[in-house]
Design a protein around this motif. Structure first.
Motif, mmCIF file in Angstrom:
data_model
loop_
_atom_site.group_PDB
_atom_site.id
_atom_site.type_symbol
_atom_site.label_atom_id
_atom_site.label_comp_id
_atom_site.label_asym_id
_atom_site.label_seq_id
_atom_site.Cartn_x
_atom_site.Cartn_y
_atom_site.Cartn_z
ATOM 1 N N LYS A 39 -25.909 47.023 -38.967
ATOM 2 C CA LYS A 39 -26.570 45.958 -38.844
ATOM 3 C C LYS A 39 -25.404 45.103 -37.921
ATOM 4 O O LYS A 39 -24.441 45.150 -37.626
ATOM 5 N N PRO A 40 -25.646 45.409 -36.348
ATOM 6 C CA PRO A 40 -25.601 45.114 -34.957
ATOM 7 C C PRO A 40 -25.566 43.909 -35.122
ATOM 8 O O PRO A 40 -25.883 42.900 -35.969
ATOM 9 N N SER A 41 -25.009 43.581 -34.352
ATOM 10 C CA SER A 41 -24.927 41.665 -32.861
ATOM 11 C C SER A 41 -25.846 42.076 -32.931
ATOM 12 O O SER A 41 -26.681 42.447 -32.230
ATOM 13 N N GLU A 42 -26.600 40.941 -33.024
ATOM 14 C CA GLU A 42 -28.086 40.049 -33.047
ATOM 15 C C GLU A 42 -27.976 39.946 -31.388
ATOM 16 O O GLU A 42 -29.130 39.237 -31.279
ATOM 17 N N GLY B 193 -30.203 41.256 -38.793
ATOM 18 C CA GLY B 193 -30.102 39.882 -38.554
ATOM 19 C C GLY B 193 -28.297 39.196 -38.559
ATOM 20 O O GLY B 193 -27.638 39.572 -37.602
ATOM 21 N N ASP B 194 -28.424 37.600 -39.167
ATOM 22 C CA ASP B 194 -27.224 36.621 -39.477
ATOM 23 C C ASP B 194 -26.538 37.403 -40.247
ATOM 24 O O ASP B 194 -26.509 37.969 -41.054
ATOM 25 N N LYS B 195 -26.255 35.624 -40.823
ATOM 26 C CA LYS B 195 -25.753 35.231 -41.914
ATOM 27 C C LYS B 195 -26.203 35.491 -43.169
ATOM 28 O O LYS B 195 -25.592 36.461 -44.411
ATOM 29 N N ASP C 78 -12.014 34.967 -38.764
ATOM 30 C CA ASP C 78 -12.758 33.862 -39.296
ATOM 31 C C ASP C 78 -14.029 34.631 -40.554
ATOM 32 O O ASP C 78 -13.556 34.832 -41.391
ATOM 33 N N ILE C 79 -14.593 35.273 -39.937
ATOM 34 C CA ILE C 79 -15.471 36.258 -40.605
ATOM 35 C C ILE C 79 -15.152 37.335 -40.960
ATOM 36 O O ILE C 79 -15.123 37.842 -42.148
ATOM 37 N N ALA C 80 -14.152 38.151 -40.461
ATOM 38 C CA ALA C 80 -13.521 39.372 -40.597
ATOM 39 C C ALA C 80 -13.022 39.075 -41.763
ATOM 40 O O ALA C 80 -12.312 40.229 -43.357
ATOM 41 N N PHE D 29 -11.536 44.635 -39.543
ATOM 42 C CA PHE D 29 -11.442 44.165 -38.024
ATOM 43 C C PHE D 29 -11.680 42.428 -37.167
ATOM 44 O O PHE D 29 -12.654 42.479 -37.024
ATOM 45 N N GLY D 30 -10.932 41.750 -37.063
ATOM 46 C CA GLY D 30 -10.909 40.550 -36.507
ATOM 47 C C GLY D 30 -11.036 40.628 -34.677
ATOM 48 O O GLY D 30 -10.048 41.856 -34.266
ATOM 49 N N GLY D 31 -10.260 39.375 -34.166
ATOM 50 C CA GLY D 31 -10.019 39.070 -32.873
ATOM 51 C C GLY D 31 -8.280 39.433 -32.890
ATOM 52 O O GLY D 31 -7.237 39.901 -33.542
ATOM 53 N N ILE E 114 -9.112 33.299 -26.861
ATOM 54 C CA ILE E 114 -10.290 32.307 -25.383
ATOM 55 C C ILE E 114 -11.909 33.469 -25.678
ATOM 56 O O ILE E 114 -12.524 34.001 -25.253
ATOM 57 N N PHE E 115 -11.265 34.955 -25.384
ATOM 58 C CA PHE E 115 -12.116 36.062 -25.212
ATOM 59 C C PHE E 115 -12.978 35.971 -23.505
ATOM 60 O O PHE E 115 -14.869 35.805 -23.583
ATOM 61 N N GLY E 116 -12.141 35.391 -22.973
ATOM 62 C CA GLY E 116 -12.911 35.584 -21.497
ATOM 63 C C GLY E 116 -11.988 35.572 -20.077
ATOM 64 O O GLY E 116 -10.947 36.430 -20.657
HETATM 65 P P1 NAD Z 1 -18.762 37.480 -34.637
HETATM 66 O O1 NAD Z 1 -17.515 37.235 -35.692
HETATM 67 O O2 NAD Z 1 -19.365 36.386 -34.314
HETATM 68 O O3 NAD Z 1 -19.700 38.560 -34.579
HETATM 69 C C1 NAD Z 1 -19.739 39.998 -35.858
HETATM 70 C C2 NAD Z 1 -20.890 40.491 -37.006
HETATM 71 O O4 NAD Z 1 -20.565 39.177 -37.719
HETATM 72 C C3 NAD Z 1 -22.142 40.265 -35.980
HETATM 73 O O5 NAD Z 1 -22.541 41.330 -36.339
HETATM 74 C C4 NAD Z 1 -22.572 39.065 -36.179
HETATM 75 O O6 NAD Z 1 -24.190 39.235 -36.659
HETATM 76 C C5 NAD Z 1 -21.913 38.562 -37.845
HETATM 77 N N1 NAD Z 1 -21.889 36.926 -38.256
HETATM 78 C C6 NAD Z 1 -21.583 36.131 -37.700
HETATM 79 N N2 NAD Z 1 -21.418 35.266 -38.461
HETATM 80 C C7 NAD Z 1 -21.484 35.379 -39.075
HETATM 81 C C8 NAD Z 1 -21.324 34.883 -40.418
HETATM 82 N N3 NAD Z 1 -21.514 33.021 -40.912
HETATM 83 N N4 NAD Z 1 -21.220 35.101 -41.953
HETATM 84 C C9 NAD Z 1 -21.905 36.986 -41.955
HETATM 85 N N5 NAD Z 1 -21.465 37.488 -40.496
HETATM 86 C C10 NAD Z 1 -21.329 36.429 -39.778
HETATM 87 O O7 NAD Z 1 -17.948 38.590 -33.092
HETATM 88 P P2 NAD Z 1 -18.020 38.165 -31.726
HETATM 89 O O8 NAD Z 1 -18.792 36.908 -31.340
HETATM 90 O O9 NAD Z 1 -19.722 39.476 -32.190
HETATM 91 O O10 NAD Z 1 -17.507 39.606 -30.843
HETATM 92 C C11 NAD Z 1 -16.327 39.359 -30.674
HETATM 93 C C12 NAD Z 1 -15.409 39.074 -31.599
HETATM 94 O O11 NAD Z 1 -14.958 40.516 -32.522
HETATM 95 C C13 NAD Z 1 -13.925 38.453 -30.971
HETATM 96 O O12 NAD Z 1 -12.871 37.983 -31.666
HETATM 97 C C14 NAD Z 1 -13.006 40.165 -30.521
HETATM 98 O O13 NAD Z 1 -12.031 40.013 -30.586
HETATM 99 C C15 NAD Z 1 -13.810 40.520 -31.957
HETATM 100 N N6 NAD Z 1 -13.463 41.879 -32.049
HETATM 101 C C16 NAD Z 1 -12.794 43.106 -32.290
HETATM 102 C C17 NAD Z 1 -12.430 44.490 -32.061
HETATM 103 C C18 NAD Z 1 -11.355 45.111 -33.357
HETATM 104 O O14 NAD Z 1 -11.275 45.794 -33.030
HETATM 105 N N7 NAD Z 1 -10.517 44.045 -33.864
HETATM 106 C C19 NAD Z 1 -13.273 44.968 -31.856
HETATM 107 C C20 NAD Z 1 -14.538 44.572 -31.057
HETATM 108 C C21 NAD Z 1 -14.753 43.084 -30.874
#
Ligand code: NAD
Length: 498
Positions: A172-175, A203-205, A227-229, A246-248, A383-385
């Motif tokens: 399920k990749p990023s939309e 898809g999304d959530k 937070d999502i992780a 894995f998270g931010g 910040i991610f920018g």
């Molecule tokens: P994101 O958390 O918004 O989305 C990631 C995935 O989760 C997507 O597939 C998205 O569809 C899904 N998602 C979004 N909202 C959701 C919800 N409420 N409930 C369930 N699933 C949901 O992340 P992003 O903006 O796509 O990516 C950037 C983030 O990813 C940054 O925080 C970055 O640091 C992090 N990141 C971490 C690593 C790592 O290895 N630690 C690698 C790359 C990116």
């Protein structure tokens, strides 16, 4: 308008009926739409995966490796097309998009060695006539949920290892940039993989929750924001699944007084501003040790940052392109404002940047912020920018403490000529991946990747032997082939090896 559909056997059909817009961040225009799936669509994909997985698991590992090898060749042959597609949806420049594909490809190369990696352990004669051996068996169906910022690399980290190990996979990749994952799935099929072994659902959530609750998906790998992780980890674990999430990040670059500052400035420019700072292994915080180091560094950084070229993602001269969406641009600019309100010094301000001829693109100028302190929200959060913050440290101890106490613990780097300081730093810092004079220490594919604290929930890393561990179950066999006379031991006592 171009429509991006799911990649599942028997055609997509169904789904939630909802769609998500895909931007071209360089032009600021919507270029396509992606269909968003639901639980019923996932059921369909999982049912297919369950049908094909047993035969794939029974295919000898050498034959599985051949599919991986062919896939590797196809990716190489299609590199330019993949990079252009990736760049048009993400906004990163073409060479950087090639790097995204290449780092995923390296995991596929590792997966080509699956026969060797899957060899178990064996002890002959562990007891009288007794041998002990172990094997790793696939889990069944793996699922991967991936972020927008590495639409090629991160899916390949996951499905490369999972599938080589004998699993089927639902991605399920990023939309926000789903087209490259679809191309990868097409190429994987072309490489000779059975239909349905790798499927892509969008898809999304709603779709993510369906994955988290699906009874036939035993393991989930997630990469995205923290937070999502955390949510994925909790809900997946509640459903008794194996989860790595894995998270931010907020990676620090420590600059010791003896560092080669010209090299540091060059490294920082790439690591802080490359890909518009949208990398989890970016270096958005620089920590010069001592006031003198800070002043010398700042003096060199300012002209280097002014010299950066921001451009459309197809501009071969550009150092970085736009950020991914208008919402993300607004969020990053808001963080710069927050830093200003918190009392930090905005040395170079990228807000309100406009690229001539591409005024609607989501560009942000490179930004340098000094006098940032650990109490500031703009320091504590990601910040991610394209924003580099300077946090001045008094001494080495201060420099070890800052990243160690930060909520994120993905990566960190130290720049120094002093081997003892580097060694001490690497062993004491409370962060998962450390670079010594290496700004972006993403481990190579035969090591493993994973951050600590709020950068990584779960205890098994991505790819390499850790990845293999994550996608397999460990079975231990103790065998005896009696010669017919019995061994004369007392069956009521716990067996020992004598
Ligand atoms: P994101 O958390 O918004 O989305 C990631 C995935 O989760 C997507 O597939 C998205 O569809 C899904 N998602 C979004 N909202 C959701 C919800 N409420 N409930 C369930 N699933 C949901 O992340 P992003 O903006 O796509 O990516 C950037 C983030 O990813 C940054 O925080 C970055 O640091 C992090 N990141 C971490 C690593 C790592 O290895 N630690 C690698 C790359 C990116």
């Amino acid at each position: 308008m171009r429509q991006v559909d799911h990649f599942i056997v028997g055609g997509a059909g169904g789904g939630s009926g909802r769609k998500h817009q895909i931007w071209n961040p360089s032009t600021g225009e919507v270029q396509a739409e992606v269909a968003l799936g639901d639980a019923a669509l996932l059921d369909k994909a999982v049912a297919t995966a369950m049908k094909v997985q047993p035969e794939w698991a029974a295919t000898n590992p050498q034959k599985r490796a051949r599919v991986m090898f062919k896939f590797k060749e196809l990716i190489e042959a299609n590199m330019q097309e993949l990079a252009e597609l990736l760049s048009s949806e993400h906004g990163k420049v073409i060479d950087d998009a090639k790097g995204d594909v290449q780092r995923g490809l390296e995991v596929i190369e590792f997966a080509c060695g699956i026969p060797q990696a899957l060899k178990g352990e064996y002890t002959q004669g562990a007891g009288p006539g007794i041998d002990v051996y172990s094997m790793r068996q696939p889990l069944g169906i793996g699922a991967g949920i991936t972020p927008f910022n590495f639409p090629a690399m991160i899916p390949m980290w996951m499905f490369g290892m999972a599938i080589a190990a004998g699993n089927a996979f639902v991605l399920k990749p990023s939309e926000r940039d789903p087209s490259v994952p679809i191309r990868l799935a097409e190429l994987f099929l072309e490489a000779g993989a059975p239909e349905g072994l790798l499927q892509v659902v969008h898809g999304d959530k709603e779709m993510v929750d369906a994955i988290l609750d699906h009874p036939d998906i035993p393991a989930i790998s997630f990469v995205g924001s923290s937070d999502i992780a955390h949510y994925i980890y909790q809900r997946g674990a509640q459903n008794a699944k194996r989860v790595q999430a894995f998270g931010g990040a907020k990676n620090h670059g420590i600059v010791m007084p003896d560092a080669d500052l010209d090299q540091v400035v060059n490294d920082l420019a790439g690591a802080a501003f490359g890909s518009a700072g949208e990398r989890c292994m970016a270096l958005p915080v620089v920590v010069p040790v001592g006031e003198d180091t800070a002043e010398r560094l700042k003096e060199k950084l300012i002209p280097a940052i002014h010299a950066l070229r921001v451009g459309v993602s197809t501009d071969p001269e550009a150092h970085y392109g736009p950020v991914v969406t208008p919402e993300h641009k607004a969020r990053v600019e808001q963080w710069i404002t927050t830093a200003e309100e918190e009392g930090a010094e905005i040395v170079i301000d990228g807000r309100g940047f406009s690229l001539q001829g591409h005024e609607k693109g989501f560009f942000i100028g490179p930004t340098l912020i000094d006098r940032v302190t650990p109490q500031m929200k703009s320091y504590q959060e990601e910040i991610f920018g394209p924003v580099l913050q300077i946090v001045r440290a008094n001494d080495f101890e201060d420099a070890v403490r800052l990243p160690s106490e930060h909520q994120y613990g993905n990566g960190v780097a130290i720049f120094t000529r002093n081997g003892h300081a580097a060694r001490e730093f690497a062993s004491r810092v409370n962060v998962g991946m450390v670079g010594i004079n290496v700004p972006i220490p993403v481990p190579v594919s035969y090591h493993s990747f994973g951050g600590w604290k709020r950068s990584g929930f779960g205890d098994i890393d991505q790819y390499g032997m850790e990845g293999l561990k994550f996608w397999t179950k460990h079975k231990k066999i103790t065998q005896r082939w009696p010669d017919g006379g019995g061994d004369g031991s007392n069956a009521f006592v716990i067996p020992t090896m004598g």
